[in-house]
Design a protein around this motif. Structure first.
Motif, PDB file in Angstrom:
ATOM      1  N   VAL A   1       0.942  -1.085   0.113  1.00  0.00           N
ATOM      2  CA  VAL A   1      -0.034  -0.009   0.143  1.00  0.00           C
ATOM      3  C   VAL A   1       0.979   1.433  -0.197  1.00  0.00           C
ATOM      4  O   VAL A   1       0.590   2.173  -0.864  1.00  0.00           O
ATOM      5  CB  VAL A   1      -0.779   0.057   1.133  1.00  0.00           C
ATOM      6  N   LEU A   2       1.889   1.393   0.958  1.00  0.00           N
ATOM      7  CA  LEU A   2       2.444   2.500   1.211  1.00  0.00           C
ATOM      8  C   LEU A   2       3.421   2.730  -0.123  1.00  0.00           C
ATOM      9  O   LEU A   2       3.497   3.919  -0.580  1.00  0.00           O
ATOM     10  CB  LEU A   2       3.563   2.453   2.314  1.00  0.00           C
ATOM     11  N   ALA A   3       4.093   1.757  -0.682  1.00  0.00           N
ATOM     12  CA  ALA A   3       5.175   1.845  -1.818  1.00  0.00           C
ATOM     13  C   ALA A   3       4.023   2.574  -3.125  1.00  0.00           C
ATOM     14  O   ALA A   3       4.607   3.378  -3.988  1.00  0.00           O
ATOM     15  CB  ALA A   3       5.544   0.739  -2.227  1.00  0.00           C
ATOM     16  N   ASN A   4       2.978   1.957  -3.171  1.00  0.00           N
ATOM     17  CA  ASN A   4       2.152   2.440  -4.358  1.00  0.00           C
ATOM     18  C   ASN A   4       1.498   3.764  -4.069  1.00  0.00           C
ATOM     19  O   ASN A   4       1.391   4.787  -5.249  1.00  0.00           O
ATOM     20  CB  ASN A   4       0.939   1.526  -4.498  1.00  0.00           C
ATOM     21  N   ILE A   5       1.242   4.155  -2.908  1.00  0.00           N
ATOM     22  CA  ILE A   5       1.090   5.584  -2.662  1.00  0.00           C
ATOM     23  C   ILE A   5       2.265   6.363  -2.932  1.00  0.00           C
ATOM     24  O   ILE A   5       1.913   7.497  -3.495  1.00  0.00           O
ATOM     25  CB  ILE A   5       0.363   5.730  -1.385  1.00  0.00           C
TER      26      ILE A   5
ATOM     27  N   LEU B   1       9.106   6.212   6.497  1.00  0.00           N
ATOM     28  CA  LEU B   1       9.031   4.904   6.571  1.00  0.00           C
ATOM     29  C   LEU B   1       8.943   4.120   5.242  1.00  0.00           C
ATOM     30  O   LEU B   1       9.636   3.062   5.141  1.00  0.00           O
ATOM     31  CB  LEU B   1       7.610   4.630   7.592  1.00  0.00           C
ATOM     32  N   THR B   2       8.232   4.612   4.468  1.00  0.00           N
ATOM     33  CA  THR B   2       8.076   4.098   2.894  1.00  0.00           C
ATOM     34  C   THR B   2       9.565   4.102   2.511  1.00  0.00           C
ATOM     35  O   THR B   2       9.922   3.223   1.828  1.00  0.00           O
ATOM     36  CB  THR B   2       7.067   4.682   2.203  1.00  0.00           C
ATOM     37  N   ASP B   3      10.507   5.015   2.642  1.00  0.00           N
ATOM     38  CA  ASP B   3      11.694   5.089   1.955  1.00  0.00           C
ATOM     39  C   ASP B   3      12.583   4.202   2.534  1.00  0.00           C
ATOM     40  O   ASP B   3      13.276   3.559   1.885  1.00  0.00           O
ATOM     41  CB  ASP B   3      12.227   6.528   2.550  1.00  0.00           C
ATOM     42  N   ARG B   4      12.373   4.093   3.820  1.00  0.00           N
ATOM     43  CA  ARG B   4      13.231   3.149   4.506  1.00  0.00           C
ATOM     44  C   ARG B   4      12.910   1.446   4.142  1.00  0.00           C
ATOM     45  O   ARG B   4      13.672   0.770   3.681  1.00  0.00           O
ATOM     46  CB  ARG B   4      12.954   2.815   5.971  1.00  0.00           C
ATOM     47  N   ALA B   5      11.532   1.489   3.883  1.00  0.00           N
ATOM     48  CA  ALA B   5      10.948  -0.084   3.465  1.00  0.00           C
ATOM     49  C   ALA B   5      11.422  -0.321   2.024  1.00  0.00           C
ATOM     50  O   ALA B   5      12.073  -1.458   1.664  1.00  0.00           O
ATOM     51  CB  ALA B   5       9.585   0.077   3.631  1.00  0.00           C
ATOM     52  N   MET B   6      11.425   0.802   1.153  1.00  0.00           N
ATOM     53  CA  MET B   6      11.913   0.364  -0.068  1.00  0.00           C
ATOM     54  C   MET B   6      13.445   0.250  -0.446  1.00  0.00           C
ATOM     55  O   MET B   6      13.797  -0.446  -1.003  1.00  0.00           O
ATOM     56  CB  MET B   6      11.328   1.884  -1.000  1.00  0.00           C
TER      57      MET B   6
ATOM     58  N   LEU C   1      -3.485   1.813   8.780  1.00  0.00           N
ATOM     59  CA  LEU C   1      -2.328   2.840   8.600  1.00  0.00           C
ATOM     60  C   LEU C   1      -2.640   4.354   8.916  1.00  0.00           C
ATOM     61  O   LEU C   1      -1.705   5.084   9.007  1.00  0.00           O
ATOM     62  CB  LEU C   1      -2.138   2.606   7.021  1.00  0.00           C
ATOM     63  N   GLU C   2      -4.039   4.775   8.733  1.00  0.00           N
ATOM     64  CA  GLU C   2      -4.206   6.029   8.966  1.00  0.00           C
ATOM     65  C   GLU C   2      -4.158   6.458  10.621  1.00  0.00           C
ATOM     66  O   GLU C   2      -3.661   7.332  10.747  1.00  0.00           O
ATOM     67  CB  GLU C   2      -5.692   6.433   8.372  1.00  0.00           C
ATOM     68  N   ARG C   3      -4.610   5.513  11.074  1.00  0.00           N
ATOM     69  CA  ARG C   3      -4.611   5.493  12.761  1.00  0.00           C
ATOM     70  C   ARG C   3      -3.080   5.722  13.158  1.00  0.00           C
ATOM     71  O   ARG C   3      -2.839   6.524  14.039  1.00  0.00           O
ATOM     72  CB  ARG C   3      -5.059   4.286  13.365  1.00  0.00           C
ATOM     73  N   ARG C   4      -2.288   4.928  12.508  1.00  0.00           N
ATOM     74  CA  ARG C   4      -0.736   4.996  12.825  1.00  0.00           C
ATOM     75  C   ARG C   4      -0.045   6.358  12.171  1.00  0.00           C
ATOM     76  O   ARG C   4       1.143   6.454  12.364  1.00  0.00           O
ATOM     77  CB  ARG C   4       0.045   3.782  12.252  1.00  0.00           C
ATOM     78  N   GLY C   5      -0.922   7.041  11.662  1.00  0.00           N
ATOM     79  CA  GLY C   5      -0.281   8.284  11.106  1.00  0.00           C
ATOM     80  C   GLY C   5       0.530   8.288   9.815  1.00  0.00           C
ATOM     81  O   GLY C   5       1.463   9.090   9.678  1.00  0.00           O
ATOM     82  N   LEU C   6       0.475   7.210   9.047  1.00  0.00           N
ATOM     83  CA  LEU C   6       1.311   6.963   8.086  1.00  0.00           C
ATOM     84  C   LEU C   6       0.738   7.531   6.695  1.00  0.00           C
ATOM     85  O   LEU C   6       1.413   7.874   5.787  1.00  0.00           O
ATOM     86  CB  LEU C   6       1.678   5.348   7.796  1.00  0.00           C
ATOM     87  N   ILE C   7      -0.680   7.502   6.798  1.00  0.00           N
ATOM     88  CA  ILE C   7      -1.268   7.961   5.508  1.00  0.00           C
ATOM     89  C   ILE C   7      -2.492   8.834   5.699  1.00  0.00           C
ATOM     90  O   ILE C   7      -2.737   8.974   6.931  1.00  0.00           O
ATOM     91  CB  ILE C   7      -1.811   6.732   4.552  1.00  0.00           C
ATOM     92  N   GLU C   8      -2.930   9.489   4.755  1.00  0.00           N
ATOM     93  CA  GLU C   8      -3.843  10.153   5.022  1.00  0.00           C
ATOM     94  C   GLU C   8      -4.730  10.053   3.858  1.00  0.00           C
ATOM     95  O   GLU C   8      -4.654   9.945   2.918  1.00  0.00           O
ATOM     96  CB  GLU C   8      -3.607  11.843   4.993  1.00  0.00           C
ATOM     97  N   ARG C   9      -6.102  10.247   4.316  1.00  0.00           N
ATOM     98  CA  ARG C   9      -7.188   9.942   3.459  1.00  0.00           C
ATOM     99  C   ARG C   9      -8.175  11.418   3.157  1.00  0.00           C
ATOM    100  O   ARG C   9      -8.706  11.792   4.010  1.00  0.00           O
ATOM    101  CB  ARG C   9      -8.290   8.851   3.633  1.00  0.00           C
ATOM    102  N   ARG C  10      -7.991  11.867   1.984  1.00  0.00           N
ATOM    103  CA  ARG C  10      -8.697  13.078   1.832  1.00  0.00           C
ATOM    104  C   ARG C  10      -9.824  13.072   0.694  1.00  0.00           C
ATOM    105  O   ARG C  10      -9.609  12.222  -0.397  1.00  0.00           O
ATOM    106  CB  ARG C  10      -7.767  14.129   1.464  1.00  0.00           C
ATOM    107  N   GLY C  11     -10.903  13.615   0.741  1.00  0.00           N
ATOM    108  CA  GLY C  11     -12.244  13.568  -0.090  1.00  0.00           C
ATOM    109  C   GLY C  11     -11.678  14.470  -1.180  1.00  0.00           C
ATOM    110  O   GLY C  11     -10.574  15.328  -1.141  1.00  0.00           O
ATOM    111  N   ASP C  12     -12.453  14.028  -2.259  1.00  0.00           N
ATOM    112  CA  ASP C  12     -12.363  14.826  -3.518  1.00  0.00           C
ATOM    113  C   ASP C  12     -13.392  15.760  -3.786  1.00  0.00           C
ATOM    114  O   ASP C  12     -14.519  14.922  -3.952  1.00  0.00           O
ATOM    115  CB  ASP C  12     -12.048  13.661  -4.689  1.00  0.00           C
ATOM    116  N   ASP C  13     -13.177  16.785  -4.153  1.00  0.00           N
ATOM    117  CA  ASP C  13     -14.462  17.673  -4.158  1.00  0.00           C
ATOM    118  C   ASP C  13     -15.016  17.660  -5.588  1.00  0.00           C
ATOM    119  O   ASP C  13     -16.337  17.513  -5.651  1.00  0.00           O
ATOM    120  CB  ASP C  13     -13.886  19.220  -4.109  1.00  0.00           C
ATOM    121  N   ALA C  14     -14.255  16.937  -6.444  1.00  0.00           N
ATOM    122  CA  ALA C  14     -14.777  16.773  -7.901  1.00  0.00           C
ATOM    123  C   ALA C  14     -15.856  15.244  -7.860  1.00  0.00           C
ATOM    124  O   ALA C  14     -16.637  15.260  -8.685  1.00  0.00           O
ATOM    125  CB  ALA C  14     -13.796  16.760  -8.922  1.00  0.00           C
ATOM    126  N   ASP C  15     -15.411  14.375  -7.014  1.00  0.00           N
ATOM    127  CA  ASP C  15     -16.032  13.188  -6.932  1.00  0.00           C
ATOM    128  C   ASP C  15     -16.069  12.786  -5.354  1.00  0.00           C
ATOM    129  O   ASP C  15     -15.298  12.353  -4.808  1.00  0.00           O
ATOM    130  CB  ASP C  15     -15.329  12.102  -7.565  1.00  0.00           C
TER     131      ASP C  15
END
Lengths: 167, 167
Positions: free
Chosen positions: A56-60, A118-123, A89-103
């Motif tokens: 997930v993280l790498a693809n984001i 974290l993703t940099d280290r994992a990659m 992942l959101e709870r752990r503060g690694l990602i953020e989910r934002r709505g899209d005004d257009a959809d």
DNA sequence: ACGAGTATGTTCAATCATGAACAAAAAGCA
DNA sequence: TGCTTTTTGTTCATGATTGAACATACTCGT
């Protein structure tokens, strides 16, 4: 029944698929993939994440702002898997989910600074392990595998998508 | 010695692993494997079994009389997985588990006639789908993939098994 | 022969992935 | 505009997979 086995495996009729080169070759592919998942999964443990999280993280990181649906398609998993995984992942503060005004149906995904770090280290671990695993291949050999696999993938996806009319 | 590509994504430092050929090539391998599992899994449904069952049956066909432990190792899964899976196959009359007089711990696995018949049908589907998937490869190309994958597998297993002394 | 150590298989609780059913929102169409 | 259909994401019940703990049986050294 029918196990009148002489000394040698099968005289003429190849009863087991193992006799076919294409079968044995594919077994090797599956085996390596399975082994890799184990090795890499263990390598990720020190970071406190597992393979599914990393994917997930790498693809984001690669496609910032993509939707959950798009992510699920890239990962070849169901939408519900993302719905179960992402809140963690959101709870752990690694990602953020934002709505899209257009959809207003979709939730677009972004890495937080912490998540990006974290993703940099994992990659980095990913690349290191991958190159370690592939030391037995030359660059040209590795590229040839990639080229052939992409050919197969195109063929497989073509056969699955177009929703065959009959059958 | 590495791509000094001006106009593209990253000026000098390849921040994402996708810039590395080895990474992209491996992604293709993982993707094909995943797609294959989906395609083949669906192809097995009409037989009333799923991939995990098929893996078990086919390996018993190839190694009749093997133990549960040996089977688990071949499949790269834990022993407990077999303990959960095999009773079901036994209940359906596809396999038989017989004790071994020489070692009363183990339960050796055999296909019943019905199990062998089903396995034959499943293996036929397996081979057919596999050859269909691989039509985009020549025999030589397919063999080269197999050879390289076996090389990688040997390397991977060598690194995991011998319990490296330091680190 | 005895006992410590090892190997095999089972049980069980926890984790993970999935598809079906659902609600909200968008898109297509009359 | 109104209506139906499609798309996106969530919830929930289910099935799959796992590792830890355990009982049994074998091995090996003494």
């Amino acid at each position: 029944m029918n196990k009148k086995q002489e000394p040698s495996p099968q005289p003429n009729k190849p009863r087991l698929p193992w006799d076919l080169p294409r079968f044995r070759n594919w077994i090797a592919v599956a085996r390596v993939h399975q082994l890799w998942k184990r090795v890499f999964g263990e390598a990720l443990l020190p970071l406190g994440i597992q393979l599914a999280h990393y994917d997930v993280l790498a693809n984001i990181a690669h496609y910032p702002g993509l939707t959950q649906q798009a992510l699920a398609e890239k990962l070849l998993v169901g939408r519900s898997t993302m719905s179960m995984l992402l809140p963690e992942l959101e709870r752990r503060g690694l990602i953020e989910r934002r709505g899209d005004d257009a959809d207003r149906r979709v939730r677009r995904l972004w890495l937080t600074d912490e998540g990006a770090a974290l993703t940099d280290r994992a990659m980095a671990i990913h690349v290191a392990r991958l190159e370690e695993m592939m030391t037995v291949l030359s660059d040209a050999e590795c590229d040839s595998i990639g080229e052939m696999m992409r050919r197969i993938a195109t063929s497989l996806e073509g056969r699955a998508e177009p929703a065959a009319p009959q059958e």
